[in-house]
Design a protein around this motif. Structure first.
Motif, PDB file in Angstrom:
ATOM      1  N   VAL A  50       0.843  -1.198   0.000  1.00 30.42           N
ATOM      2  CA  VAL A  50       0.000   0.000   0.000  1.00 30.42           C
ATOM      3  C   VAL A  50       0.875   1.243   0.000  1.00 30.42           C
ATOM      4  CG1 VAL A  50      -1.862   1.212   1.201  1.00 30.42           C
ATOM      5  CG2 VAL A  50      -1.647  -1.263   1.467  1.00 30.42           C
ATOM      6  N   ASN A  51       0.600   2.169  -0.925  1.00 31.84           N
ATOM      7  CA  ASN A  51       1.280   3.470  -0.853  1.00 31.84           C
ATOM      8  C   ASN A  51       0.474   4.364   0.082  1.00 31.84           C
ATOM      9  OD1 ASN A  51      -0.595   3.445  -3.239  1.00 31.84           O
ATOM     10  ND2 ASN A  51      -0.098   5.625  -3.289  1.00 31.84           N
ATOM     11  N   THR A  52       1.134   4.948   1.044  1.00 32.84           N
ATOM     12  CA  THR A  52       0.450   5.641   2.140  1.00 32.84           C
ATOM     13  C   THR A  52       0.800   7.128   2.185  1.00 32.84           C
ATOM     14  OG1 THR A  52       2.221   5.141   3.711  1.00 32.84           O
ATOM     15  CG2 THR A  52       0.437   3.522   3.526  1.00 32.84           C
ATOM     16  N   ALA A  53       0.001   7.871   2.944  1.00 33.85           N
ATOM     17  CA  ALA A  53       0.251   9.290   3.176  1.00 33.85           C
ATOM     18  C   ALA A  53      -0.430   9.693   4.477  1.00 33.85           C
ATOM     19  CB  ALA A  53      -0.268  10.134   2.017  1.00 33.85           C
ATOM     20  N   SER A  54       0.173  10.600   5.202  1.00 34.22           N
ATOM     21  CA  SER A  54      -0.309  10.991   6.532  1.00 34.22           C
ATOM     22  C   SER A  54      -1.341  12.111   6.530  1.00 34.22           C
ATOM     23  CB  SER A  54       0.878  11.441   7.399  1.00 34.22           C
ATOM     24  OG  SER A  54       1.808  10.399   7.526  1.00 34.22           O
ATOM     25  N   ILE A  80       2.622  -4.179   3.791  1.00 33.02           N
ATOM     26  CA  ILE A  80       3.812  -3.340   3.726  1.00 33.02           C
ATOM     27  C   ILE A  80       3.375  -1.959   3.245  1.00 33.02           C
ATOM     28  CG2 ILE A  80       6.091  -3.004   2.733  1.00 33.02           C
ATOM     29  CD1 ILE A  80       6.216  -5.977   2.216  1.00 33.02           C
ATOM     30  N   GLY A  81       3.688  -0.945   4.041  1.00 37.30           N
ATOM     31  CA  GLY A  81       3.359   0.426   3.682  1.00 37.30           C
ATOM     32  C   GLY A  81       4.551   1.136   3.058  1.00 37.30           C
ATOM     33  N   PHE A  82       4.272   1.850   1.971  1.00 37.76           N
ATOM     34  CA  PHE A  82       5.280   2.650   1.288  1.00 37.76           C
ATOM     35  C   PHE A  82       4.813   4.106   1.256  1.00 37.76           C
ATOM     36  CE2 PHE A  82       6.532  -1.485  -0.291  1.00 37.76           C
ATOM     37  CZ  PHE A  82       7.899  -1.379  -0.442  1.00 37.76           C
ATOM     38  N   PRO A  83       5.253   4.924   2.205  1.00 36.12           N
ATOM     39  CA  PRO A  83       4.874   6.336   2.179  1.00 36.12           C
ATOM     40  C   PRO A  83       5.331   6.990   0.876  1.00 36.12           C
ATOM     41  CG  PRO A  83       5.988   5.770   4.226  1.00 36.12           C
ATOM     42  CD  PRO A  83       6.140   4.601   3.316  1.00 36.12           C
ATOM     43  N   SER A  84       4.479   7.877   0.377  1.00 35.70           N
ATOM     44  CA  SER A  84       4.789   8.584  -0.864  1.00 35.70           C
ATOM     45  C   SER A  84       4.192   9.982  -0.803  1.00 35.70           C
ATOM     46  CB  SER A  84       4.213   7.803  -2.051  1.00 35.70           C
ATOM     47  OG  SER A  84       4.382   8.534  -3.242  1.00 35.70           O
ATOM     48  N   GLY A  93       6.448  14.721   5.432  1.00 37.87           N
ATOM     49  CA  GLY A  93       7.352  14.453   6.547  1.00 37.87           C
ATOM     50  C   GLY A  93       8.534  13.571   6.200  1.00 37.87           C
ATOM     51  N   SER A  94       9.484  13.542   7.125  1.00 35.46           N
ATOM     52  CA  SER A  94      10.649  12.655   7.016  1.00 35.46           C
ATOM     53  C   SER A  94      10.217  11.241   7.408  1.00 35.46           C
ATOM     54  CB  SER A  94      11.751  13.121   7.970  1.00 35.46           C
ATOM     55  OG  SER A  94      11.326  12.940   9.321  1.00 35.46           O
ATOM     56  N   ASN A  95      11.067  10.273   7.149  1.00 36.37           N
ATOM     57  CA  ASN A  95      10.769   8.898   7.550  1.00 36.37           C
ATOM     58  C   ASN A  95      10.514   8.812   9.050  1.00 36.37           C
ATOM     59  OD1 ASN A  95      10.876   7.742   4.984  1.00 36.37           O
ATOM     60  ND2 ASN A  95      13.084   7.456   5.100  1.00 36.37           N
ATOM     61  N   GLU A  96      11.325   9.518   9.830  1.00 36.09           N
ATOM     62  CA  GLU A  96      11.153   9.511  11.283  1.00 36.09           C
ATOM     63  C   GLU A  96       9.793  10.095  11.676  1.00 36.09           C
ATOM     64  OE1 GLU A  96      13.167  11.739  15.046  1.00 36.09           O
ATOM     65  OE2 GLU A  96      14.562  10.827  13.613  1.00 36.09           O
ATOM     66  N   GLU A  97       9.405  11.199  11.056  1.00 37.20           N
ATOM     67  CA  GLU A  97       8.106  11.818  11.356  1.00 37.20           C
ATOM     68  C   GLU A  97       6.948  10.913  10.941  1.00 37.20           C
ATOM     69  OE1 GLU A  97       9.286  16.543  10.901  1.00 37.20           O
ATOM     70  OE2 GLU A  97       8.914  15.349   9.088  1.00 37.20           O
ATOM     71  N   ILE A  98       7.089  10.250   9.808  1.00 38.42           N
ATOM     72  CA  ILE A  98       6.049   9.334   9.328  1.00 38.42           C
ATOM     73  C   ILE A  98       5.899   8.170  10.301  1.00 38.42           C
ATOM     74  CG2 ILE A  98       5.426   7.692   7.503  1.00 38.42           C
ATOM     75  CD1 ILE A  98       7.014   9.639   5.577  1.00 38.42           C
ATOM     76  N   SER A  99       7.015   7.598  10.711  1.00 33.41           N
ATOM     77  CA  SER A  99       6.997   6.477  11.644  1.00 33.41           C
ATOM     78  C   SER A  99       6.313   6.876  12.950  1.00 33.41           C
ATOM     79  CB  SER A  99       8.425   5.999  11.905  1.00 33.41           C
ATOM     80  OG  SER A  99       8.438   4.935  12.819  1.00 33.41           O
ATOM     81  N   PHE A 110       2.839  -2.972  11.341  1.00 38.78           N
ATOM     82  CA  PHE A 110       3.193  -3.709  10.125  1.00 38.78           C
ATOM     83  C   PHE A 110       4.389  -2.998   9.493  1.00 38.78           C
ATOM     84  CE2 PHE A 110      -0.484  -1.006   8.910  1.00 38.78           C
ATOM     85  CZ  PHE A 110       0.060  -0.245   7.877  1.00 38.78           C
ATOM     86  N   PRO A 111       5.161  -3.700   8.667  1.00 41.56           N
ATOM     87  CA  PRO A 111       6.375  -3.101   8.116  1.00 41.56           C
ATOM     88  C   PRO A 111       6.090  -1.837   7.294  1.00 41.56           C
ATOM     89  CG  PRO A 111       6.379  -5.469   7.764  1.00 41.56           C
ATOM     90  CD  PRO A 111       5.015  -5.109   8.271  1.00 41.56           C
ATOM     91  N   MET A 112       6.785  -0.773   7.649  1.00 45.87           N
ATOM     92  CA  MET A 112       6.723   0.477   6.894  1.00 45.87           C
ATOM     93  C   MET A 112       8.097   0.696   6.265  1.00 45.87           C
ATOM     94  SD  MET A 112       3.687   1.939   7.022  1.00 45.87           S
ATOM     95  CE  MET A 112       4.032   3.652   6.570  1.00 45.87           C
ATOM     96  N   MET A 113       8.073   1.099   5.018  1.00 46.02           N
ATOM     97  CA  MET A 113       9.308   1.318   4.284  1.00 46.02           C
ATOM     98  C   MET A 113       9.618   2.814   4.216  1.00 46.02           C
ATOM     99  SD  MET A 113      10.176  -1.745   3.611  1.00 46.02           S
ATOM    100  CE  MET A 113       9.218  -2.602   4.858  1.00 46.02           C
ATOM    101  N   ALA A 114      10.795   3.123   3.721  1.00 52.71           N
ATOM    102  CA  ALA A 114      11.190   4.517   3.524  1.00 52.71           C
ATOM    103  C   ALA A 114      10.307   5.150   2.455  1.00 52.71           C
ATOM    104  CB  ALA A 114      12.662   4.581   3.103  1.00 52.71           C
ATOM    105  N   LYS A 115      10.147   6.441   2.537  1.00 54.85           N
ATOM    106  CA  LYS A 115       9.334   7.182   1.570  1.00 54.85           C
ATOM    107  C   LYS A 115       9.933   7.016   0.174  1.00 54.85           C
ATOM    108  CE  LYS A 115       8.948  11.756   2.015  1.00 54.85           C
ATOM    109  NZ  LYS A 115       8.436  13.089   2.383  1.00 54.85           N
TER     110      LYS A 115
END
Length: 179
Positions: A50-54, A80-84, A93-99, A110-115
């Motif tokens: 899944v491509n995700t967004a906050s 598996i989430g893939f922020p985009s 946000g940064s990877n840290e902020e997203i996490s 669940f596993p989240m990947m880098a943006k």
């Protein structure tokens, strides 16, 4: 001479097969903490990518994704989430902020990947695979918005694409997980 030719031919066929492998197992990606995540570690599991967004209207889907993950993670299923940030600047946000956002607001484990980028010229190789029939052997598709879902079978092959408006708990997804 014949034996050498046969060995060389076999090596070439094996190499061609590996290049034409139409599974997610050929990819290694970076997780949200900067570590390498080898998708071949998911062999034998059903996977929802899944491509995700906050900051999206679909962001509340995180709660349902987490609930489904908790319910089925012991049944060889993983999300598996893939922020985009490809749609409306909804993941700035940064990877840290997203996490932190995912954990604090939805308890995501669940596993989240880098943006990454999921469309256009900078599209990540995994998303090239997911969206191009010549690479996935299933179908061409386009990532239309955040929270589009790609269903991968136990053999690592793409078997379905679900639009953003199809909620994670939709019967078509749940029945696929359960069968």
């Amino acid at each position: 001479m014949k034996r050498s030719f046969l060995i060389l031919a076999l090596m070439c066929m094996t190499s061609l097969f590996a290049q034409n492998e139409k599974t997610i197992y050929q990819f290694k990606v970076e997780d949200i903490n900067g570590e390498t995540f080898d998708l071949s570690s998911l062999k034998g599991k059903k996977v929802m990518i899944v491509n995700t967004a906050s900051k999206c209207g679909y962001t509340p889907q995180y709660a349902e994704l987490q609930r489904i993950y908790e319910q089925y993670k012991y049944d060889d299923f993983v999300i598996i989430g893939f922020p985009s940030n490809d749609f409306g600047n909804q993941e700035p946000g940064s990877n840290e902020e997203i996490s932190e956002f995912c954990q604090k607001n939805y308890g995501v484990d669940f596993p989240m990947m880098a943006k990454i980028t999921v469309k256009g010229e900078e599209k990540h190789p995994l998303y090239q695979f997911l969206t191009e029939k010549s690479k996935n052997g299933f179908k061409d598709s386009e990532v239309k918005w955040n929270f589009q879902k790609y269903l991968i079978d136990r053999d690592g092959k793409l078997v379905a694409v679900k639009d953003s408006n199809v909620v994670p708990g939709d019967n078509s997804i749940l029945s696929w997980i359960q069968k």
